[in-house]
Design a protein around this motif. Sequence first.
Motif, short mmCIF file in Angstrom:
data_model
loop_
_atom_site.label_atom_id
_atom_site.label_comp_id
_atom_site.label_asym_id
_atom_site.label_seq_id
_atom_site.Cartn_x
_atom_site.Cartn_y
_atom_site.Cartn_z
N SER A 105 0.84 -1.20 0.00
CA SER A 105 0.00 0.00 0.00
C SER A 105 0.88 1.26 0.00
O SER A 105 2.09 1.19 0.23
CB SER A 105 -0.92 0.01 1.22
OG SER A 105 -1.80 -1.08 1.18
N VAL A 106 0.25 2.39 -0.24
CA VAL A 106 0.96 3.67 -0.40
C VAL A 106 0.62 4.58 0.77
O VAL A 106 -0.52 4.63 1.23
CB VAL A 106 0.56 4.33 -1.73
CG1 VAL A 106 1.28 5.67 -1.89
CG2 VAL A 106 0.90 3.41 -2.91
N TYR A 107 1.65 5.33 1.22
CA TYR A 107 1.45 6.31 2.29
C TYR A 107 2.19 7.60 1.92
O TYR A 107 3.33 7.56 1.45
CB TYR A 107 1.98 5.76 3.63
CG TYR A 107 1.69 6.66 4.81
CD1 TYR A 107 0.41 6.69 5.36
CD2 TYR A 107 2.66 7.50 5.33
CE1 TYR A 107 0.12 7.51 6.43
CE2 TYR A 107 2.38 8.32 6.40
CZ TYR A 107 1.10 8.33 6.95
OH TYR A 107 0.81 9.17 8.00
N ASP A 108 1.52 8.71 2.14
CA ASP A 108 2.11 10.02 1.83
C ASP A 108 3.13 10.37 2.90
O ASP A 108 2.81 10.46 4.08
CB ASP A 108 1.00 11.08 1.78
CG ASP A 108 1.51 12.43 1.26
OD1 ASP A 108 2.75 12.58 1.11
OD2 ASP A 108 0.68 13.32 1.02
N TYR B 265 -6.52 1.63 0.87
CA TYR B 265 -6.66 2.65 -0.18
C TYR B 265 -5.58 3.71 -0.02
O TYR B 265 -5.17 4.05 1.09
CB TYR B 265 -8.04 3.31 -0.09
CG TYR B 265 -9.17 2.39 -0.54
CD1 TYR B 265 -9.32 2.06 -1.88
CD2 TYR B 265 -10.08 1.89 0.38
CE1 TYR B 265 -10.35 1.22 -2.29
CE2 TYR B 265 -11.12 1.05 -0.01
CZ TYR B 265 -11.25 0.72 -1.36
OH TYR B 265 -12.26 -0.12 -1.76
N PRO B 266 -5.10 4.29 -1.16
CA PRO B 266 -4.02 5.26 -1.11
C PRO B 266 -4.51 6.63 -0.60
O PRO B 266 -5.72 6.86 -0.50
CB PRO B 266 -3.58 5.35 -2.59
CG PRO B 266 -4.81 5.02 -3.36
CD PRO B 266 -5.55 4.01 -2.54
N GLN C 220 -9.48 6.75 2.21
CA GLN C 220 -8.03 6.56 2.31
C GLN C 220 -7.65 5.82 3.61
O GLN C 220 -8.23 6.06 4.67
CB GLN C 220 -7.31 7.91 2.25
CG GLN C 220 -7.55 8.85 3.42
CD GLN C 220 -6.70 10.08 3.32
OE1 GLN C 220 -5.95 10.27 2.35
NE2 GLN C 220 -6.77 10.97 4.31
N TYR C 221 -6.71 4.93 3.44
CA TYR C 221 -6.12 4.11 4.51
C TYR C 221 -7.09 3.11 5.14
O TYR C 221 -6.77 2.50 6.16
CB TYR C 221 -5.50 5.00 5.59
CG TYR C 221 -4.46 5.95 5.06
CD1 TYR C 221 -3.49 5.53 4.15
CD2 TYR C 221 -4.45 7.29 5.44
CE1 TYR C 221 -2.54 6.41 3.65
CE2 TYR C 221 -3.51 8.18 4.94
CZ TYR C 221 -2.56 7.73 4.04
OH TYR C 221 -1.61 8.61 3.53
N ARG D 206 5.90 2.93 0.98
CA ARG D 206 5.11 1.72 0.83
C ARG D 206 5.16 0.91 2.13
O ARG D 206 6.10 0.98 2.90
CB ARG D 206 5.67 0.86 -0.32
CG ARG D 206 5.88 1.62 -1.64
CD ARG D 206 4.56 2.19 -2.17
NE ARG D 206 3.65 1.15 -2.61
CZ ARG D 206 3.64 0.61 -3.82
NH1 ARG D 206 4.51 1.04 -4.73
NH2 ARG D 206 2.76 -0.31 -4.15
N CYS E 10 6.04 9.08 -1.94
CA CYS E 10 5.17 8.09 -1.33
C CYS E 10 5.99 6.94 -0.77
O CYS E 10 6.95 6.48 -1.41
CB CYS E 10 4.15 7.55 -2.34
SG CYS E 10 2.93 8.79 -2.85
#
Length: 814
Positions: free
Chosen positions: A678-681, A711-712, A718-719, A705, A703
Amino acid sequence: MSQSAVQKPSLKPQTASNAGVKDSDDLKTYFLKIHAPWEVLATYADVLKIKVPFKESDIPHGQDVPLEWLSRPFRLPEKVMRPQPDYFTSPFDKDKIDFFLIKNRDTFFPPSTRNRIVYYILSRCPYYKEDCKETDKKGIKRLLNNGTYTSAFPLHDRNTNEQCESERYHLYKNWARFLCFYKEQPLNLIRKYYGEKIGIYFAWLGFYTEMLFFAAVMGVICFTYGVLSYDDNLTSKEICDPSIGGSIVMCPLCDKKCSYWKLNSTCLSSWQSHLFDNEGTVFFAMFMGIWVTLFLEFWKRRQAQLEYEWDLVDFEEEQQQLQIRPEFETRCTDQRLNQITQVRAPYLPLPKKCGRFCLSSVTVLFWMLLIVACITGVIVYRLAVYAAFASIMKDSPTKKIHLVGSLITPQLATSVTASFINFVIIMILNFFYERVAIWITDMEIPKTHLEYENKLTMKMFLFQFVNYYSSCFYVAFFKGKFVGYPGNYTYMFGKYSRLRNEECDPGGCLIELTTQLVIVMTGKQVCGNIQEALLNWWCSRKARKDQYSRWEQDHDLQNFSQLGLFYEYLEMVIQFGFITLFVASFPLAPLLALCNNILEVRVDAWKFTTQFRRPVAAKAHNIGAWQEILNVVAILSVVTNAFIVSFTSDMIPRLVYLYAYHHGSEATMSGYINNSLSVYDISQIPLLSTPEEGAIPACPACCLRYRDYRYPPGHQRQYSHTMQFWHILAAKLAFIIIMEHVVFVVKFFVAWLIPDVPSEVKARIKRERYLIQEYLHNYEVEKLKIQLSQSFIIEPKPEVCTATDKHGVLSECL
């Protein structure tokens, strides 16, 4: 049968030249030899209802097996395997002594039976003085406890190095030497020399080792599959690819001390994980579920066969009624009428029994909670030390120790050190709890030896189960499952404890479970073997080298306590748990167990024949409470392996991606790594989780990982978990249900298909009972005829005179 009792110098008999009393070579220890003549043996054989032969068996031993020559190298000579012919047997009756096949009174009762009778008498013989009215002072055990005698033991045969026709020499030559590891065990000779209880143990150990061979072969095949499919592992290739894994920057694995890291730094652990986490894992887990069922069912058949051959079919009732522990008779002052014997006998009142049981249960619970507390301490150690290892190793990729840093990751260093600490705690707690378990079992005052062993077995196994397996349960089912996600991590004792819950190794939690299993299982076996070797070396070093009497040689040997077999069983059952409960994580576990057991059989045989005093023979028709424990472990193993494959292994997520989420005409694992992260800002990372040192990595769109299905950032949810997460969870639960049902259906079908008692054994039992009735009937008829013929005596007719009365009738008179 000779029995030797060792007496203190202060209690030396008045005259050392008395019959049966011998001075020792050191002039400090005195030996009292006890011998039971025929009349005593016959009397107590009648009391104990010992089965003895009355007719030679007319049932063929077995049928010729095709290709029998293949098994010839593994067979022992017939005179060793069967030291005496097969007989039909019946309980001994002193009044029917000519009914039995008594060719030689000196050898009619085997050695194990003779020493069991002698010890039975010694255990109940009163020893109080004539002016003392205390009737509870009886039994050799009480004399041993108060120090009157230092030991009491049956004598061995001649030395093992004497080439003579002794049973001990044959056991040493054909059984105890390691060069005989591929040979069958002479179980009938073991039973004749040591008794049925020890014979059953070695029969079970040998059968378990034979069955381990099939599990080991299948485990090696599954591991070989992992090695051969090494180059086809697209997942590991993507992780190691500089353009894929090298461009993925991962979130820090701990707060402050851990820095950002690239996915390709876990290339090696990913390859290692594939060796155990592959398609063969699922097959092997299901195979072991069926294997354990076959093992238990075939053992029941083997056990039933031994019960018949060793005259143990009706032993349960006999043991319950006759073999009451002397401690129970001594410590239970209350008496009541026995409904069976109609004699007043000691008993333990219900209030006292409940009080002792409650105290025992609280003690066991306290020690189990103590183990849980120790495991919690080890987990805290893992959480606290991981950050330290991460801080030390965070710069390793840029220094000359790049290779070392790649091999020894913070996760691996933490896991290995924590496993060793946990193993040390296990050994320390074992040392103390063994003594506590014996104390609380003695406090409960069990009535029979069987009840005593069963109570101690349950206490020890519950403790050992929690002690040995709790760390493996933690790694398998808890570690990495309650982590949270960046910005909302879960902490063990709250956010301010700074102890963030552990994440799995980048290669997966399965490789960590493998590491934990190997360290604990191998460490236990190695430590046990080293401990036995050092103890035997020290005892042999203390022994004198010169020639001296048989009883002195036996006295210098180690004492084989009543609980000697208990520890042997416990060691093997704990091993059985390792190779069944967590075998999905390490297919080579059965192979390690097989190698250990091949050595264990011969080491135990060597100890019994050369290092231990001859144990007092005891009867047992099965392995006791261990049978139920094995059944419970077998059922639990199906559940644990199903959960390991579903929640610890990455197999289910891979299959879901392969068949449901892969985009392309050909179903391959390409793209799985990017899909599973998953993606994290990075701009949203909390200050608490921001590394203390280290520049912000240059990553696409800044970003990071992490391992999850969320969800991004920017998405309206999100998340939160994606739909793929729920699909994977449903697939995991479905796999658990399917695997459990398939294995359990096969287990129940196999259990139904394979009868516990072979039909041949049933026929033999029926024929023996028929012959007993027929021969006893004929014997009683013949005996009655002899008695009648002896009591009916024809006497000569006395002289008579004749006379005629007044009526003219002749009459006789004396």
